[in-house]
Design a protein around this motif. Structure first.
Motif, PDB file in Angstrom:
ATOM      1  N   PRO A 162       0.809  -1.225   0.000  1.00  0.00           N
ATOM      2  CA  PRO A 162       0.000   0.000   0.000  1.00  0.00           C
ATOM      3  C   PRO A 162       0.841   1.274   0.000  1.00  0.00           C
ATOM      4  O   PRO A 162       0.416   2.297  -0.550  1.00  0.00           O
ATOM      5  CB  PRO A 162      -0.841  -0.112   1.276  1.00  0.00           C
ATOM      6  CG  PRO A 162      -0.120  -1.081   2.136  1.00  0.00           C
ATOM      7  CD  PRO A 162       0.529  -2.049   1.197  1.00  0.00           C
ATOM      8  N   ALA A 261     -12.442  -5.949   2.930  1.00  0.00           N
ATOM      9  CA  ALA A 261     -11.785  -5.106   1.929  1.00  0.00           C
ATOM     10  C   ALA A 261     -12.634  -3.920   1.490  1.00  0.00           C
ATOM     11  O   ALA A 261     -12.129  -3.008   0.821  1.00  0.00           O
ATOM     12  CB  ALA A 261     -11.409  -5.956   0.713  1.00  0.00           C
ATOM     13  N   ASN A 264     -11.275  -0.495   2.734  1.00  0.00           N
ATOM     14  CA  ASN A 264     -10.115  -0.078   1.951  1.00  0.00           C
ATOM     15  C   ASN A 264     -10.540   0.471   0.595  1.00  0.00           C
ATOM     16  O   ASN A 264     -10.039   1.509   0.141  1.00  0.00           O
ATOM     17  CB  ASN A 264      -9.168  -1.261   1.750  1.00  0.00           C
ATOM     18  CG  ASN A 264      -8.156  -1.036   0.639  1.00  0.00           C
ATOM     19  OD1 ASN A 264      -8.392  -1.401  -0.513  1.00  0.00           O
ATOM     20  ND2 ASN A 264      -7.045  -0.423   0.972  1.00  0.00           N
ATOM     21  N   PHE A 268      -9.900   4.338   0.397  1.00  0.00           N
ATOM     22  CA  PHE A 268      -8.747   4.677  -0.437  1.00  0.00           C
ATOM     23  C   PHE A 268      -9.124   5.652  -1.544  1.00  0.00           C
ATOM     24  O   PHE A 268      -8.475   6.676  -1.747  1.00  0.00           O
ATOM     25  CB  PHE A 268      -8.165   3.392  -1.028  1.00  0.00           C
ATOM     26  CG  PHE A 268      -6.924   3.591  -1.846  1.00  0.00           C
ATOM     27  CD1 PHE A 268      -5.684   3.608  -1.248  1.00  0.00           C
ATOM     28  CD2 PHE A 268      -6.997   3.755  -3.221  1.00  0.00           C
ATOM     29  CE1 PHE A 268      -4.533   3.788  -1.991  1.00  0.00           C
ATOM     30  CE2 PHE A 268      -5.858   3.932  -3.982  1.00  0.00           C
ATOM     31  CZ  PHE A 268      -4.623   3.951  -3.362  1.00  0.00           C
ATOM     32  N   LEU A 321      -7.743  -3.623  12.164  1.00  0.00           N
ATOM     33  CA  LEU A 321      -8.792  -3.382  11.177  1.00  0.00           C
ATOM     34  C   LEU A 321     -10.102  -2.950  11.843  1.00  0.00           C
ATOM     35  O   LEU A 321     -10.827  -2.103  11.303  1.00  0.00           O
ATOM     36  CB  LEU A 321      -9.004  -4.639  10.327  1.00  0.00           C
ATOM     37  CG  LEU A 321      -7.830  -4.990   9.397  1.00  0.00           C
ATOM     38  CD1 LEU A 321      -8.021  -6.361   8.768  1.00  0.00           C
ATOM     39  CD2 LEU A 321      -7.648  -3.932   8.315  1.00  0.00           C
ATOM     40  N   LEU A 358      -7.113   5.799   7.724  1.00  0.00           N
ATOM     41  CA  LEU A 358      -7.033   4.927   6.546  1.00  0.00           C
ATOM     42  C   LEU A 358      -5.793   4.040   6.591  1.00  0.00           C
ATOM     43  O   LEU A 358      -5.848   2.871   6.207  1.00  0.00           O
ATOM     44  CB  LEU A 358      -7.029   5.780   5.274  1.00  0.00           C
ATOM     45  CG  LEU A 358      -7.028   5.034   3.942  1.00  0.00           C
ATOM     46  CD1 LEU A 358      -8.278   4.178   3.803  1.00  0.00           C
ATOM     47  CD2 LEU A 358      -6.921   6.017   2.780  1.00  0.00           C
ATOM     48  N   THR A 359      -4.669   4.576   7.074  1.00  0.00           N
ATOM     49  CA  THR A 359      -3.445   3.763   7.119  1.00  0.00           C
ATOM     50  C   THR A 359      -3.566   2.615   8.117  1.00  0.00           C
ATOM     51  O   THR A 359      -2.933   1.571   7.934  1.00  0.00           O
ATOM     52  CB  THR A 359      -2.216   4.610   7.489  1.00  0.00           C
ATOM     53  OG1 THR A 359      -2.442   5.269   8.746  1.00  0.00           O
ATOM     54  CG2 THR A 359      -1.920   5.640   6.425  1.00  0.00           C
ATOM     55  N   ASN A 361      -6.083   0.821   8.461  1.00  0.00           N
ATOM     56  CA  ASN A 361      -6.698  -0.223   7.644  1.00  0.00           C
ATOM     57  C   ASN A 361      -5.739  -0.717   6.560  1.00  0.00           C
ATOM     58  O   ASN A 361      -5.457  -1.910   6.451  1.00  0.00           O
ATOM     59  CB  ASN A 361      -7.980   0.304   7.014  1.00  0.00           C
ATOM     60  CG  ASN A 361      -8.642  -0.699   6.082  1.00  0.00           C
ATOM     61  OD1 ASN A 361      -8.274  -0.815   4.917  1.00  0.00           O
ATOM     62  ND2 ASN A 361      -9.608  -1.435   6.595  1.00  0.00           N
ATOM     63  N   ASP A 362      -5.237   0.209   5.758  1.00  0.00           N
ATOM     64  CA  ASP A 362      -4.487  -0.164   4.564  1.00  0.00           C
ATOM     65  C   ASP A 362      -3.146  -0.809   4.889  1.00  0.00           C
ATOM     66  O   ASP A 362      -2.678  -1.687   4.157  1.00  0.00           O
ATOM     67  CB  ASP A 362      -4.267   1.068   3.684  1.00  0.00           C
ATOM     68  CG  ASP A 362      -5.560   1.581   3.086  1.00  0.00           C
ATOM     69  OD1 ASP A 362      -6.628   1.052   3.438  1.00  0.00           O
ATOM     70  OD2 ASP A 362      -5.509   2.532   2.282  1.00  0.00           O
ATOM     71  N   LEU A 365      -4.303  -4.516   5.849  1.00  0.00           N
ATOM     72  CA  LEU A 365      -5.157  -5.356   5.013  1.00  0.00           C
ATOM     73  C   LEU A 365      -4.374  -6.331   4.140  1.00  0.00           C
ATOM     74  O   LEU A 365      -4.773  -7.492   3.985  1.00  0.00           O
ATOM     75  CB  LEU A 365      -6.051  -4.476   4.131  1.00  0.00           C
ATOM     76  CG  LEU A 365      -7.071  -5.243   3.289  1.00  0.00           C
ATOM     77  CD1 LEU A 365      -8.132  -5.893   4.183  1.00  0.00           C
ATOM     78  CD2 LEU A 365      -7.731  -4.329   2.260  1.00  0.00           C
ATOM     79  N   SER A 366      -3.258  -5.900   3.550  1.00  0.00           N
ATOM     80  CA  SER A 366      -2.532  -6.779   2.632  1.00  0.00           C
ATOM     81  C   SER A 366      -1.979  -8.008   3.351  1.00  0.00           C
ATOM     82  O   SER A 366      -2.012  -9.120   2.808  1.00  0.00           O
ATOM     83  CB  SER A 366      -1.404  -6.011   1.930  1.00  0.00           C
ATOM     84  OG  SER A 366      -0.531  -5.427   2.875  1.00  0.00           O
ATOM     85  N   ASN A 390     -13.336  -3.806  -4.629  1.00  0.00           N
ATOM     86  CA  ASN A 390     -12.974  -2.599  -5.372  1.00  0.00           C
ATOM     87  C   ASN A 390     -13.886  -2.365  -6.561  1.00  0.00           C
ATOM     88  O   ASN A 390     -14.176  -1.214  -6.903  1.00  0.00           O
ATOM     89  CB  ASN A 390     -11.514  -2.681  -5.820  1.00  0.00           C
ATOM     90  CG  ASN A 390     -10.554  -2.182  -4.769  1.00  0.00           C
ATOM     91  OD1 ASN A 390     -10.263  -0.989  -4.685  1.00  0.00           O
ATOM     92  ND2 ASN A 390     -10.072  -3.089  -3.928  1.00  0.00           N
TER      93      ASN A 390
END
Length: 443
Positions: A162, A261, A264, A268, A321, A358-359, A361-362, A365-366, A390
């Motif tokens: 990310p 997801a 995100n 995002f 998360l 947001l960070t 989460n992001d 998440l990966s 997405n």
């Protein structure tokens, strides 16, 4: 530790760093190419959708952006299947090369005044090729890196993915800021917007040569050896169709991962790509101010995201998360109220806080998605859950937000949409499991 063991450990560290660098570079290029469209959305609307109503032209532009996501689930099935059967390296290399080619062609595409309806039709085709390509890159880079990374540092290493995405956006945002600052607006509208698209050509060639020097991950190679041994002995091996295995044996994990997801996907695209347009068209902030705020926010995002990955190694993916879901539920509506003050400092602070949430989460998440599925369907599970979310929520975020404002007449409409998505993601995370302390071969 013996000299031989020390040398082996040092070689492993060098290999992981090489994989991390390659994953970063390829994912950066992919998302610089993909997001450039958003930063020049207002100009693209004028070039390909000339209309007396600027709001309608912008909606048409974002509709093309959203329609390109229709191929994301299809691409996820293709790239995931090939990544699980033919190798992570193959899927990564081909997907980034395809993305670069489509982006380069957008930079050369004549506008509506030259080619009429053929121009927006070809724009949509190229955007769909981009969407098909993007569905393999993010999941592939994260899976590839997760399978190389040490177990206790997997979150930190996976946060590179990310981060590289954000740096791709950052370079695109900085490009837009510089161009609007040093060039007359008429020149940007006429030809300047094409420059970042055309740069995709040489960047894609560079990414190709970086990728072909890598080997597939040890975890994947071990699975392939086990499969060959099983076939040689006449025993049943891994399934020939990873997607079939995913739907028949891991459907619950897949559904929960799609829900996880979602935040995100919406967060995002709303925070990092839609807000510059929102500030310009709904709040009526000057272009240079909205671009500058976004650039600063992206720098902050990159700085925070590695810390988030590290914290997920310490506290676990699930807690991180859930924290992000609650943060967006509580803060989003007050944030949009403050954004509408159009005060530079206030808007900047609000975007920085949204980037921090947001960070959380992001940056997590990966690694979470990589740990959710076993090796034989890891690429497929990650790619499909990430890209379905997405396609349904990320690619449509800008279009839905712009349409909600137009229909309701309220600049607060996007905030309520984002809160709703955060609530769904929260439920998914409550139902999920924690695997952050496990070796990927044990999942």
């Amino acid at each position: 530790m013996t000299d031989s063991a020390q040398a082996t450990a040092a070689e492993q560290r060098r290999t992981v760093r090489k994989v991390a660098t390659a994953s970063f570079f390829c994912n950066f290029i992919e998302w610089f190419d993909y997001a450039t469209y958003s930063y020049f959305a207002v100009v693209i609307a004028q070039v390909f959708f000339p209309n007396d109503d600027p709001a309608l032209a912008l909606i048409q532009t974002f509709a093309v952006f959203a329609l390109s996501f229709l191929l994301r689930p299809i691409g996820a099935i293709f790239w995931g299947n090939m990544g699980d059967k033919k190798g992570r390296k193959w899927s990564l290399t081909v997907s980034v090369f395809m993305m670069a080619g489509a982006t380069f062609c957008i930079g050369l595409l004549p506008g509506y005044m030259a080619w009429g309806m053929a121009a927006p039709a070809l724009l949509l085709l190229l955007r769909m090729i981009q969407g098909f390509s993007a569905s393999g890159e993010y999941a592939g880079a994260a899976t590839f890196l997760a399978e190389y990374a040490p177990t206790d540092k997997r979150g930190m290493y996976c946060s590179i993915v990310p981060a590289s995405t954000a740096i791709g956006l950052l370079v695109g945002s900085a490009f837009a800021t510089v161009m609007y600052t040093i060039m007359p607006e008429a020149s940007v509208n006429e030809w300047g917007w094409r420059i970042p698209f055309i740069l995709a050509g040489p960047l894609g060639i560079g990414a190709y040569f970086v990728n072909i020097q890598l080997e597939d991950s040890p975890t994947y190679q071990a699975m392939q050896r086990a499969l060959k041994d099983a076939e040689a002995s006449g025993a049943a091996g891994a399934p020939e169709r990873p997607i079939h295995c995913l739907f028949t044996k891991h459907l619950r994990k897949l559904i929960i991962s799609i829900g996880a997801a979602m935040l995100n996907a919406v967060g995002f695209y709303v925070v990092l790509t839609y807000l510059p347009v929102y500030l310009e068209t709904a709040v009526m902030m000057p272009k240079n101010e909205s671009s500058l705020i976004t650039t600063i926010a992206l720098i902050t995002y990159v700085a925070f995201i590695f810390a988030s990955g590290h914290l997920s190694d310490k506290f676990g993916r699930k807690k991180m998360l859930i924290t992000a879901c609650v943060g967006f539920i509580v803060f989003t509506i007050p944030a949009f109220m403050l954004l509408n003050t159009a005060n530079f400092v206030t808007v900047l602070v609000v975007e920085l806080i949204m980037c921090l949430i947001l960070t959380i989460n992001d940056g997590t998440l990966s690694s979470y998605l990589s740990e959710t599925f076993p090796t034989q369907v890891r690429y497929s599970g990650f790619a499909l859950s990430f890209n379905v979310a997405n396609a349904l929520f990320g690619g449509t975020a800008s279009f839905i937000c712009t349409s909600l404002i137009t229909v309701s007449g309220s600049n607060m409409a996007p905030a309520f949409y984002m809160v709703g998505v955060s609530c769904i993601a929260l439920v998914a995370m409550i139902l999920s499991h924690e695997h952050s302390n496990k070796d990927l071969s044990e999942i």
